[in-house]
Design an enzyme around this catalytic site. Structure first.
Site, mmCIF file in Angstrom:
data_model
loop_
_atom_site.group_PDB
_atom_site.id
_atom_site.type_symbol
_atom_site.label_atom_id
_atom_site.label_comp_id
_atom_site.label_asym_id
_atom_site.label_seq_id
_atom_site.Cartn_x
_atom_site.Cartn_y
_atom_site.Cartn_z
ATOM 1 N N SER A 1 -2.755 10.815 -0.877
ATOM 2 C CA SER A 1 -1.916 9.596 -0.178
ATOM 3 C C SER A 1 -2.984 8.767 0.844
ATOM 4 O O SER A 1 -3.472 9.364 1.676
ATOM 5 C CB SER A 1 -0.759 10.113 0.644
ATOM 6 O OG SER A 1 0.229 10.551 -0.183
ATOM 7 N N HIS B 1 2.491 4.315 4.745
ATOM 8 C CA HIS B 1 3.315 5.370 4.722
ATOM 9 C C HIS B 1 2.876 6.673 5.346
ATOM 10 O O HIS B 1 3.447 7.490 5.671
ATOM 11 C CB HIS B 1 3.919 5.545 3.119
ATOM 12 C CG HIS B 1 3.109 6.426 2.573
ATOM 13 N ND1 HIS B 1 2.032 5.660 1.431
ATOM 14 C CD2 HIS B 1 2.769 7.640 2.160
ATOM 15 C CE1 HIS B 1 1.319 6.809 0.694
ATOM 16 N NE2 HIS B 1 1.723 8.009 1.342
ATOM 17 N N ASP C 1 1.675 -1.332 1.237
ATOM 18 C CA ASP C 1 1.585 -0.281 1.938
ATOM 19 C C ASP C 1 0.079 0.045 2.213
ATOM 20 O O ASP C 1 -0.652 0.519 1.335
ATOM 21 C CB ASP C 1 1.869 0.967 0.680
ATOM 22 C CG ASP C 1 2.025 2.337 1.111
ATOM 23 O OD1 ASP C 1 1.839 2.605 2.311
ATOM 24 O OD2 ASP C 1 2.327 3.377 0.537
#
Length: 394
Positions: free
Chosen positions: A340, A185, A244
């Site tokens: 992230s 992502h 992901d």
């Protein structure tokens, strides 16, 4: 609203029971020898990423001749529908030595067979001996701040935004001299990935120094690398939050130094299986996300592993009840210090030494830090075949 939560919970519970049953039988899959001579295990096709992805390409008529041959070589010896002989990362290597002994009356030949293990091409790219070293200072300062040079695999991803500004928006982890692991992502068409920074500790300072073992220690300067290629998982689904994972190939080799060193991956089945039994992990980073403010100095939290149903309920996504997901974080600690794409790790023993092993990648979490909501992490052990395939691509 209440009925929606009950519905989600029931779906999660059903999925959990199915996965529990599958997990209990997973360790009993029989070993097999592929037609190309390599060793593997006869497992369901959808649990072997390399074969599963190749079959998807076949449906889209994008499969080359080499991939077709690879699939043909993947039949289980006893043909079983929807099962394939999935290649192991570590291959046994049998060597036969003939020793001839001469005596007065006769000549005797003794055959000695020795079986060792030969790493697959991807393991030869990994620093299995030196990965995960942390300078024997695993502790943090005041419970959060990390000691200088103690997490040398941490990476920062710099992007160019739509208005032309350059920002660090995601994290990652160095897994070899040329590859950085991150989340799919983070690879967003709205932002251009322009470089990866290694060896960073405090972003605002030119020189990182800290007090450790009774003396002041200063790290070498940070190193910035341009990007040669980015591999984003072909089946990444933003709507379901699965697959992901992404791999970044650096333009040039990152030389191992005191402040730059790769983290270990869970390359053996014994270590991979620990992702289900471990009770806590470490999440490390600067808190870099696409929307939230972050810390200037590298931080770390110890968080507890929680049932996947907790993530399913917190985010209203039954898809999170999947073995490819790790759910961690509660009222005793959440994932707010993680980036992230950054690593979820555990201090484990590898080859008789304590090393950091990366079990997960920060995938999703709550925007409300401190509320004790869990975070979602991609289970790295379930994607080793995919990582291997990408690392050996020309």
């Amino acid at each position: 609203m209440t009925s929606l939560r009950i519905f989600c919970f029931v779906l999660c519970l059903i999925s959990a029971l199915q996965l529990y049953k599958a997990q209990n039988t997973q360790n009993n899959y029989p070993a097999c020898t592929r037609r190309d001579g390599r060793q593997g295990h006869c497992i369901p096709t959808n649990e072997c990423p390399r074969i599963y992805d190749a079959m998807i390409k076949a449906r889209e008529r994008r499969m080359d001749k080499a991939t077709k041959t690879y699939i043909k070589n993947s039949h289980c010896p006893k043909r079983k529908k929807f099962y394939v002989c999935c290649e192991d990362l570590i291959q046994p290597n049998t060597t036969t030595i003939n020793i001839t002994t001469n005596t007065r009356r006769n000549k005797t030949t003794t055959t000695t067979t020795t079986t060792t293990t030969t790493p697959s091409p991807v393991l030869q790219l990994l620093d299995v001996e030196g990965c995960g070293s942390f300078g024997n200072v695993p502790q943090t300062i005041n419970g959060y701040q990390v000691i200088v040079q103690s997490r040398p695999w941490m990476a920062l991803l710099k992007f160019k935004t739509g208005d032309g500004r350059e920002k660090f928006l995601c994290g990652g982890s160095l897994i070899s001299s040329r590859y950085v692991l991150t989340a799919a992502h983070c690879i967003n068409p709205l932002y251009e990935l322009i470089s990866v920074r290694l060896g960073e500790h405090t972003i605002s300072t030119d020189r990182d120094c800290g007090f450790s073992k009774g003396r002041v220690t200063c790290a070498l300067p940070v190193e910035n690398f341009e990007i040669e290629r980015v591999f984003k998982h072909e089946n990444f689904s933003a709507s379901h939050g699965l697959n992901d994972i992404a791999l970044i190939k650096l333009k040039g080799h990152a030389e191992t130094k005191s402040h730059i060193r790769p983290i270990c991956l869970p390359i053996t089945k014994a270590i991979q299986d620990k992702s289900e039994s471990l009770r806590e992990f470490r999440v490390t980073g600067w808190g870099k996300t696409e929307t939230l403010a972050s810390a200037d100095t590298l931080q770390e939290s110890i968080i507890r592993k929680v049932p996947r149903e907790n993530c399913c309920r917190a985010f209203r996504r039954p898809s999170y009840n999947n073995l490819s997901i790790i759910c961690a974080g509660d009222t005793l600690g959440d994932a707010c210090n993680g980036d992230s794409g950054g690593p979820l790790s555990f201090l484990d023993y590898v080859k008789g030494k304590q090393r950091f092993v990366q079990y997960g990648i920060v995938s999703a979490g709550s925007n409300n830090c401190g509320r004790g909501l869990p975070g979602v992490y991609t289970n790295v052990g379930k994607f080793l075949s995919w990582i291997a395939e990408k690392m050996v691509e020309p």
